[in-house]
Design an enzyme around this catalytic site. Sequence first.
Site, PDB file in Angstrom:
ATOM      1  N   HIS A 194       0.729  -0.986  -0.097  1.00  0.00           N
ATOM      2  CA  HIS A 194      -0.194  -0.325   0.525  1.00  0.00           C
ATOM      3  C   HIS A 194       0.877   1.437   0.118  1.00  0.00           C
ATOM      4  CE1 HIS A 194      -0.006   1.300   4.272  1.00  0.00           C
ATOM      5  NE2 HIS A 194       0.505  -0.502   4.755  1.00  0.00           N
ATOM      6  N   ASP A 234       6.159   1.621   7.029  1.00  0.00           N
ATOM      7  CA  ASP A 234       4.946   1.154   6.710  1.00  0.00           C
ATOM      8  C   ASP A 234       4.044   2.051   5.640  1.00  0.00           C
ATOM      9  OD1 ASP A 234       2.020   0.194   6.374  1.00  0.00           O
ATOM     10  OD2 ASP A 234       1.851   0.296   9.078  1.00  0.00           O
ATOM     11  N   GLU A 239      -5.118   1.523   2.700  1.00  0.00           N
ATOM     12  CA  GLU A 239      -5.149   0.528   3.610  1.00  0.00           C
ATOM     13  C   GLU A 239      -5.108   1.554   5.003  1.00  0.00           C
ATOM     14  OE1 GLU A 239      -3.451  -2.695   5.669  1.00  0.00           O
ATOM     15  OE2 GLU A 239      -2.727  -0.698   6.663  1.00  0.00           O
ATOM     16  N   GLU A 240      -4.762   1.892   4.788  1.00  0.00           N
ATOM     17  CA  GLU A 240      -4.802   2.376   6.453  1.00  0.00           C
ATOM     18  C   GLU A 240      -6.040   2.738   7.411  1.00  0.00           C
ATOM     19  OE1 GLU A 240      -2.873   1.875   8.317  1.00  0.00           O
ATOM     20  OE2 GLU A 240       0.186   2.558   7.334  1.00  0.00           O
ATOM     21  N   HIS A 298       3.338   3.323  12.342  1.00  0.00           N
ATOM     22  CA  HIS A 298       2.983   4.422  12.912  1.00  0.00           C
ATOM     23  C   HIS A 298       3.218   5.737  13.616  1.00  0.00           C
ATOM     24  CE1 HIS A 298      -1.049   1.886  11.561  1.00  0.00           C
ATOM     25  NE2 HIS A 298       0.101   1.546  10.933  1.00  0.00           N
TER      26      HIS A 298
END
Lengths: 345, 339
Positions: free
Chosen positions: B62, B170, B198-199, B309
């Site tokens: 992603h 990420d 995606e998140e 994150h």
Amino acid sequence: MTTKELLVRLTAAPSVSGAENAAAGVIADALAGTADLFETDPLCNLKATLNPDAPAEDGLLLLAHMDKIGFIVTGVDEATGFLRIEKCGGSDLRCAPAMRVKVLGKRALPGVIISTPPHLATPDAANKALPVDKLGVDCGLPYEDMKDLVVPGDRVMEDYPLYELGETKVCGPYLDDCAGVAAVIRAAGIYKEKGGTRRLECVFTTREEVGGQGAETASFTSGCGAAIAVDVSFAKAPGVPETVEAALGSGPMIGCAPVLHKDISDRLKALAEEKNIPYTVEVMGRSTGTDADDALTAGGGKKTGLISIPLRNMHTPDETADVRDIEAAASLLAAFALCEKEDDR
Amino acid sequence: MKELMKTLCSVDGTSGRETRVRETILSLIGDGHDTRVDALGNLIVNVKGRERAKNKVMLSAHMDEVGVIASYITGAGLVKFTNVGSIQPSALLGKTVKFENGTVGAVGVKPVHLCDGDERTALPAIKDLYLDIGAESKEEAEKLVRPGDTAVFTSVWTEMGDRVLSKALDDRTGCAILVDLIRAGVKYDLTVVFNTMEEVGARGAKAAAFSVAPDYAIVLESTTAADVIGAPEDKRVCLLGEGAVINFMDRGTVYDRALYDKAFAVANENGIPLQPKTAVAGGNDAGSIHVSRGGVKTVTLDVPTRYIHSPSSVCDINDVKALRALAEKLAEAFASADE
């Protein structure tokens, strides 16, 4: 050099309390050609004097602390190679997770303070900052390397660039008290340019964040009859009491407190009015929590004042100040130093 | 690989705002590929292999990263916001974010000196935070930021021996691996998808999986590594430096056991270090992909990543290389499988 450029250099210099030599070097460079005499003392304060041959008792002592909050290494964890740390000054631990740091070991190492993944947080600890003994610094290197590069006692500083917020504001760690240091450096420059003839001692103190020992000893040594400390204080922001009048951009805060000399506070206010320098008044009911507290009782005592630069997010990597306030503080300090007669002060 | 990761991590793009990431990927893979961008912004690349595949294999990663979205400008010129993707408040406190137009915002916090008792250690909720963008009024602030504008963590790419530190590892790490695969060329035809959103619920992948309609899917991700000081041994999830990671179950997917075993077999045959993700936690695009159409056989492989994150995630380049090698070999095994 612009004030912003000066702040970039000052904030980047390693000088966690008790290990301030690198900052002293940057300050001495900035004052080369302005000060006539540079001295250090056993507590590593840096004193830059203009007109050192003029009598001390008529002179003015300006104090700004060059030490910075940070951490001190207490050990290297054998299992992970992470550093155990203790606070060195009053870092806001709510901001510690994932904080970028520089470890000042045998060489400077980039690192990050750990951020606990949510699954490891117990429910009652989930919304609470971890105590410092549960934190650690990850430098990405194994124990075998770390044990040779870092020893207990080495310092750890916050490591962020200085960002510009809008046209006039800057944001980054260590504006406490690089803002004050910059104001004193600028004030000395103006004083020199305007041909000030009295003795002006600019002392950049050590250890303010861990108790003010630098100011205590430097003020004892100084023969100046009057002193002004230059530090930062709380500016208007959400969570700050509504009684706080100072905002970013509202000019220096002139301290009024029982321990501060009323003549100095009044003179600063009068000069600000006269020179059209914006200012606010900061009233404290007791002592000030700055180098002023140590200066005023040093030796036989000094008439002491306090100028503060309004600051948001104190003791976080997001300290925010307005360059206009720093420059206005410098103008006010220079105007005060330039007063010809003691009576004018 | 480090250079690719640095380039991709340095681009900003939170969920729904992946355009710059997609453009960077397109310029990195160069011309001569069959590429398509769908309505949700997914980038679908049909990569021609040296041989034809028996089965259609989709590799994906992603493009979006976690960030914040401005929701309201106060009369004092402060910006209220909410998070895009899951972010712990402590990762935001005292940090700075950057909007798409370059405006920097500082996440303000009440000075600890003015806090009493428990307040000194209590972490405020994100709804109580604000951004200071240097504006002194609503009018001044609105010239810089409007509600709906998004921002991501500021971060300076940093190398620490074999480890790298950055925002957005990420999942730009997964993107970097896929770019490298495309540039190097592959044995069998395959479809590479760079997903959006995606998140915020694996939404891009849902649409892309439908239109690609693969037989097999391999999701390349970054997953939490909790191998930090003081962590109990059984809570570390996965370890940096111990190779690629494979999920057996997470919050979105119970994975196909035969594929899980196959991944270990392929890793063994090729001398690629592979470790299981020893926690049932998190979710990713596999959750959308494996239930697409009549169902897709799906595997998730990850790079173990600390402080995910946050503005300062850390991963090990050797694990990235292991994941790249395994992704290629496993894709070949699926493409040539008899069923």
